[in-house]
Scaffold this active site. Structure first.
Site, PDB file in Angstrom:
ATOM      1  N   ARG A   1       0.866  -1.187   0.000  1.00  0.00           N
ATOM      2  CA  ARG A   1       0.000   0.000   0.000  1.00  0.00           C
ATOM      3  C   ARG A   1       0.896   1.228   0.000  1.00  0.00           C
ATOM      4  O   ARG A   1       2.048   1.141   0.443  1.00  0.00           O
ATOM      5  CB  ARG A   1      -0.856   0.023   1.267  1.00  0.00           C
ATOM      6  CG  ARG A   1      -1.849  -1.099   1.344  1.00  0.00           C
ATOM      7  CD  ARG A   1      -2.574  -1.081   2.694  1.00  0.00           C
ATOM      8  NE  ARG A   1      -3.407  -2.262   2.811  1.00  0.00           N
ATOM      9  CZ  ARG A   1      -3.648  -2.905   3.950  1.00  0.00           C
ATOM     10  NH1 ARG A   1      -3.123  -2.475   5.083  1.00  0.00           N
ATOM     11  NH2 ARG A   1      -4.411  -3.965   3.962  1.00  0.00           N
TER      12      ARG A   1
ATOM     13  N   ARG B   1     -10.008   4.044   4.975  1.00  0.00           N
ATOM     14  CA  ARG B   1      -8.568   3.781   4.845  1.00  0.00           C
ATOM     15  C   ARG B   1      -8.144   3.876   3.385  1.00  0.00           C
ATOM     16  O   ARG B   1      -6.989   4.127   3.069  1.00  0.00           O
ATOM     17  CB  ARG B   1      -8.219   2.415   5.445  1.00  0.00           C
ATOM     18  CG  ARG B   1      -6.727   2.207   5.601  1.00  0.00           C
ATOM     19  CD  ARG B   1      -6.401   0.945   6.377  1.00  0.00           C
ATOM     20  NE  ARG B   1      -6.688  -0.264   5.593  1.00  0.00           N
ATOM     21  CZ  ARG B   1      -6.544  -1.501   6.043  1.00  0.00           C
ATOM     22  NH1 ARG B   1      -6.121  -1.702   7.287  1.00  0.00           N
ATOM     23  NH2 ARG B   1      -6.826  -2.540   5.276  1.00  0.00           N
TER      24      ARG B   1
ATOM     25  N   ARG C   1     -12.624  -9.124   2.593  1.00  0.00           N
ATOM     26  CA  ARG C   1     -12.205  -8.818   3.964  1.00  0.00           C
ATOM     27  C   ARG C   1     -13.403  -8.767   4.908  1.00  0.00           C
ATOM     28  O   ARG C   1     -13.321  -9.197   6.055  1.00  0.00           O
ATOM     29  CB  ARG C   1     -11.411  -7.511   3.992  1.00  0.00           C
ATOM     30  CG  ARG C   1      -9.978  -7.733   3.548  1.00  0.00           C
ATOM     31  CD  ARG C   1      -9.224  -6.479   3.218  1.00  0.00           C
ATOM     32  NE  ARG C   1      -7.981  -6.833   2.558  1.00  0.00           N
ATOM     33  CZ  ARG C   1      -6.782  -6.844   3.138  1.00  0.00           C
ATOM     34  NH1 ARG C   1      -6.655  -6.446   4.374  1.00  0.00           N
ATOM     35  NH2 ARG C   1      -5.709  -7.234   2.472  1.00  0.00           N
TER      36      ARG C   1
END
Ligand code: ADP
Ligand code: 5GP
Length: 213
Positions: free
Chosen positions: A44, A152, A163
């Site tokens: 990320r 996020r 997820r």
């Protein structure tokens, strides 16, 4: 084995494990050692190879798993994750020293080794003799979790859905008697952090007491 006990931190993706760990390392950095995992997922923005993860290809990781180099590994949300057993794979210890476990090496340095692993990792580590403290970080609700993951800004709709599905199972499993020593609901961050620190206070004291010895 002498030295502070390792800590396994688990819980749904987005529950706040990294945020809590960041605070803990900022305040007590010298007494902790983070077990840097290997993963096949892409980094990320802001993540550093060798610090947050070792970012590797699936071929490399499968080869090393087959060679028996991992204490545990798991497939999560379409990627492989795992904890290597060799010293050279711990961020703290850059030199290779085959046949010794990284987690134990951190412990031998009087540091608390922190492992951030999913539920499969927890179950695998339970089969070892590492004897860690098992802590699960949970979100206050699925809705809040989804909000946090969206804010996020790291997931695609597809990975978000994976997820969230894993989170549902994780939230259920965290209630399993005996699986975790402590379940922290991360609603208010400061309160969750105080609870985490309290749970680790004895180990922190142990490590701090021997730090300058
Ligand atoms: P994990 O490491 O468990 O996947 P993160 O630490 O990345 O989760 O947290 C997911 C998101 O939620 C991050 O954007 C983080 O800033 C935010 N977050 C974490 N804890 C809280 C909290 N108590 N209240 C509000 N937002 C939070
Ligand atoms: P993320 O992609 O959000 O960094 O991590 C996804 C999930 O993988 C999280 O639940 C995290 O705890 C888990 N994870 C990270 N490293 C490991 C590891 O080495 N082993 C296992 N089993 N899970 C891991």
């Amino acid at each position: 084995m002498a030295g502070p006990r390792p800590v396994v931190l688990s819980g749904p993706s987005g529950a706040g494990k990294s945020t809590l760990l960041k605070k803990l390392f900022q305040e007590h950095g010298s007494v902790f050692g983070f077990s840097v995992s290997h993963t096949t997922r892409n980094p990320r923005p802001g993540e550093e190879d060798g610090k947050d993860y070792y970012f590797v290809t699936r071929e490399m990781m499968q080869r090393d798993i087959a060679a028996g180099d991992f204490i545990e590994h798991a497939e999560f949300s379409g990627n492989l994750y795992g904890t290597r057993s060799l010293l050279g794979s711990t961020g703290l210890l850059p030199f290779p020293a085959p046949s010794k476990e990284a987690v134990r090496a951190v412990q031998a340095m009087n540091r608390i080794c922190v492992l951030d692993v999913d539920l499969q990792g927890v179950r695998s580590i339970k089969k070892t003799d590492l004897h860690p403290i098992y802590i699960s970080v949970q979100p206050p609700s699925m809705d809040v979790l989804e909000q946090r993951l969206r804010q996020r800004n790291t997931e695609t709709e597809e990975s978000l859905a994976k997820r969230l599905a894993a989170a549902q199972a994780d939230m259920e499993s965290s209630k399993e008697p005996g699986l975790f020593d402590l379940v922290i609901v991360n609603d208010n961050l400061d309160e969750a952090y105080v609870t985490l620190k309290q749970a680790l206070s004895e180990e922190i004291k142990k490590a701090e007491g021997t730090e300058h010895a």
